[in-house]
Design a protein around this motif. Structure first.
Motif, PDB file in Angstrom:
ATOM      1  N   VAL A  62       0.850  -1.173   0.000  1.00 42.36           N
ATOM      2  CA  VAL A  62       0.000   0.000   0.000  1.00 42.36           C
ATOM      3  C   VAL A  62       0.897   1.238   0.000  1.00 42.36           C
ATOM      4  CG1 VAL A  62      -1.807  -1.206   1.291  1.00 42.36           C
ATOM      5  CG2 VAL A  62      -0.188   0.240   2.516  1.00 42.36           C
ATOM      6  N   ALA A  63       0.343   2.368  -0.413  1.00 41.03           N
ATOM      7  CA  ALA A  63       1.073   3.632  -0.371  1.00 41.03           C
ATOM      8  C   ALA A  63       0.174   4.695   0.233  1.00 41.03           C
ATOM      9  CB  ALA A  63       1.517   4.039  -1.773  1.00 41.03           C
ATOM     10  N   LEU A  64       0.751   5.508   1.090  1.00 40.28           N
ATOM     11  CA  LEU A  64       0.053   6.663   1.673  1.00 40.28           C
ATOM     12  C   LEU A  64       0.674   7.916   1.088  1.00 40.28           C
ATOM     13  CD1 LEU A  64       0.048   5.503   5.387  1.00 40.28           C
ATOM     14  CD2 LEU A  64      -1.981   5.856   3.983  1.00 40.28           C
ATOM     15  N   ASN A  65      -0.180   8.836   0.634  1.00 41.99           N
ATOM     16  CA  ASN A  65       0.336  10.118   0.160  1.00 41.99           C
ATOM     17  C   ASN A  65      -0.706  11.208   0.359  1.00 41.99           C
ATOM     18  OD1 ASN A  65      -1.402   9.345  -1.903  1.00 41.99           O
ATOM     19  ND2 ASN A  65       0.063   9.655  -3.537  1.00 41.99           N
ATOM     20  N   TRP A  70       4.971  13.786   3.410  1.00 36.41           N
ATOM     21  CA  TRP A  70       5.832  12.666   3.088  1.00 36.41           C
ATOM     22  C   TRP A  70       4.953  11.503   2.658  1.00 36.41           C
ATOM     23  CZ3 TRP A  70      11.139  12.138   3.116  1.00 36.41           C
ATOM     24  CH2 TRP A  70      11.863  13.234   3.592  1.00 36.41           C
ATOM     25  N   GLY A  71       5.397  10.757   1.671  1.00 39.16           N
ATOM     26  CA  GLY A  71       4.676   9.568   1.235  1.00 39.16           C
ATOM     27  C   GLY A  71       5.357   8.328   1.792  1.00 39.16           C
ATOM     28  N   TYR A  72       4.587   7.273   1.959  1.00 40.23           N
ATOM     29  CA  TYR A  72       5.109   6.020   2.494  1.00 40.23           C
ATOM     30  C   TYR A  72       4.595   4.847   1.683  1.00 40.23           C
ATOM     31  CZ  TYR A  72       6.614   8.417   6.734  1.00 40.23           C
ATOM     32  OH  TYR A  72       7.248   9.252   7.623  1.00 40.23           O
ATOM     33  N   SER A  96      -2.159  13.961  10.316  1.00 41.31           N
ATOM     34  CA  SER A  96      -0.856  14.580  10.574  1.00 41.31           C
ATOM     35  C   SER A  96      -0.628  15.741   9.609  1.00 41.31           C
ATOM     36  CB  SER A  96       0.261  13.549  10.416  1.00 41.31           C
ATOM     37  OG  SER A  96       0.420  13.200   9.062  1.00 41.31           O
ATOM     38  N   GLU A  97       0.161  16.691  10.045  1.00 41.74           N
ATOM     39  CA  GLU A  97       0.431  17.872   9.215  1.00 41.74           C
ATOM     40  C   GLU A  97       1.356  17.574   8.046  1.00 41.74           C
ATOM     41  OE1 GLU A  97       2.513  22.263   9.583  1.00 41.74           O
ATOM     42  OE2 GLU A  97       1.788  21.282  11.401  1.00 41.74           O
ATOM     43  N   LYS A  98       2.410  16.796   8.303  1.00 40.22           N
ATOM     44  CA  LYS A  98       3.418  16.542   7.272  1.00 40.22           C
ATOM     45  C   LYS A  98       3.490  15.090   6.828  1.00 40.22           C
ATOM     46  CE  LYS A  98       6.222  20.433   8.688  1.00 40.22           C
ATOM     47  NZ  LYS A  98       7.531  20.900   9.113  1.00 40.22           N
ATOM     48  N   GLY A  99       2.531  14.277   7.285  1.00 44.63           N
ATOM     49  CA  GLY A  99       2.513  12.873   6.893  1.00 44.63           C
ATOM     50  C   GLY A  99       3.394  11.985   7.752  1.00 44.63           C
ATOM     51  N   ILE A 100       3.926  12.537   8.803  1.00 41.50           N
ATOM     52  CA  ILE A 100       4.812  11.760   9.666  1.00 41.50           C
ATOM     53  C   ILE A 100       4.031  11.267  10.878  1.00 41.50           C
ATOM     54  CG2 ILE A 100       6.891  11.822  11.082  1.00 41.50           C
ATOM     55  CD1 ILE A 100       7.924  14.000   9.112  1.00 41.50           C
ATOM     56  N   VAL A 101       3.919   9.958  10.988  1.00 45.16           N
ATOM     57  CA  VAL A 101       3.296   9.314  12.148  1.00 45.16           C
ATOM     58  C   VAL A 101       4.441   8.691  12.938  1.00 45.16           C
ATOM     59  CG1 VAL A 101       1.678   7.558  12.954  1.00 45.16           C
ATOM     60  CG2 VAL A 101       1.171   8.847  10.861  1.00 45.16           C
ATOM     61  N   ILE A 115       8.520   0.200   3.563  1.00 41.59           N
ATOM     62  CA  ILE A 115       9.424  -0.128   2.467  1.00 41.59           C
ATOM     63  C   ILE A 115      10.171   1.136   2.024  1.00 41.59           C
ATOM     64  CG2 ILE A 115       9.579  -0.974   0.081  1.00 41.59           C
ATOM     65  CD1 ILE A 115       8.728  -3.125   2.167  1.00 41.59           C
ATOM     66  N   ALA A 116       9.452   2.256   1.950  1.00 42.68           N
ATOM     67  CA  ALA A 116      10.071   3.500   1.491  1.00 42.68           C
ATOM     68  C   ALA A 116       9.342   4.704   2.074  1.00 42.68           C
ATOM     69  CB  ALA A 116      10.012   3.580  -0.038  1.00 42.68           C
ATOM     70  N   ARG A 117      10.091   5.774   2.230  1.00 41.64           N
ATOM     71  CA  ARG A 117       9.556   7.075   2.631  1.00 41.64           C
ATOM     72  C   ARG A 117       9.955   8.043   1.523  1.00 41.64           C
ATOM     73  NH1 ARG A 117      10.348  10.695   8.084  1.00 41.64           N
ATOM     74  NH2 ARG A 117      11.640  12.108   6.904  1.00 41.64           N
ATOM     75  N   ILE A 118       8.990   8.775   1.001  1.00 47.94           N
ATOM     76  CA  ILE A 118       9.209   9.607  -0.178  1.00 47.94           C
ATOM     77  C   ILE A 118       8.954  11.065   0.181  1.00 47.94           C
ATOM     78  CG2 ILE A 118       8.462  10.006  -2.570  1.00 47.94           C
ATOM     79  CD1 ILE A 118       7.357   6.945  -2.169  1.00 47.94           C
ATOM     80  N   PRO A 119       9.893  11.969  -0.109  1.00 49.17           N
ATOM     81  CA  PRO A 119       9.693  13.376   0.263  1.00 49.17           C
ATOM     82  C   PRO A 119       8.542  14.010  -0.510  1.00 49.17           C
ATOM     83  CG  PRO A 119      11.768  13.098  -0.933  1.00 49.17           C
ATOM     84  CD  PRO A 119      11.160  11.744  -0.785  1.00 49.17           C
TER      85      PRO A 119
END
Length: 122
Positions: A62-65, A70-72, A96-101, A115-119
């Motif tokens: 799955v991907a969160l954006n 930040w995307g994950y 979250s404000e910036k996507g950081i949990v 798996i990955a964190r994307i700016p």
């Protein structure tokens, strides 16, 4: 255009522990189960099916954006046991404000599945 954060679920994924592709695919099953949860709750994220996140060795993926966040990418999501955990994570991400949990705020079952964190782009 939506301003909600998005939970993208790869519907072509087969579980990384499966010996052969499933029918329906494990990712499709995960999507349908979360879609059922979304239909009964007012969750702060948008749900989207996607084809292939190119993370096949760690399916289901799955991907969160979200805009300005930040995307994950998460892998090895179990469609049988992680539906509630994934909804909780996606909700915290959306709020979250910036996507950081923070790691400690993530559901235990998903803490080690990144798996990955994307700016963010913007």
């Amino acid at each position: 255009m939506t301003t909600k954060s998005r939970l993208n679920i790869c519907t072509t994924c087969t579980s990384s522990i499966a010996s052969a592709p499933s029918d329906p695919r494990d990712g499709q099953t995960l999507f349908e189960r979360i879609q059922e949860v979304c239909a009964t709750r007012d969750l702060p994220f948008e749900l989207r099916p996607v084809e292939c996140l190119t993370n096949c060795k760690s399916g289901c993926s799955v991907a969160l954006n979200g805009s300005g966040k930040w995307g994950y990418v998460y892998g090895n999501v179990d469609p049988d046991s992680m539906v509630e955990d994934l909804c909780e994570l996606a909700s915290k991400y959306a709020e979250s404000e910036k996507g950081i949990v923070a790691w400690r705020e993530r559901p235990d079952a998903l803490r080690r599945n990144v798996i990955a964190r994307i700016p963010p782009i913007d």
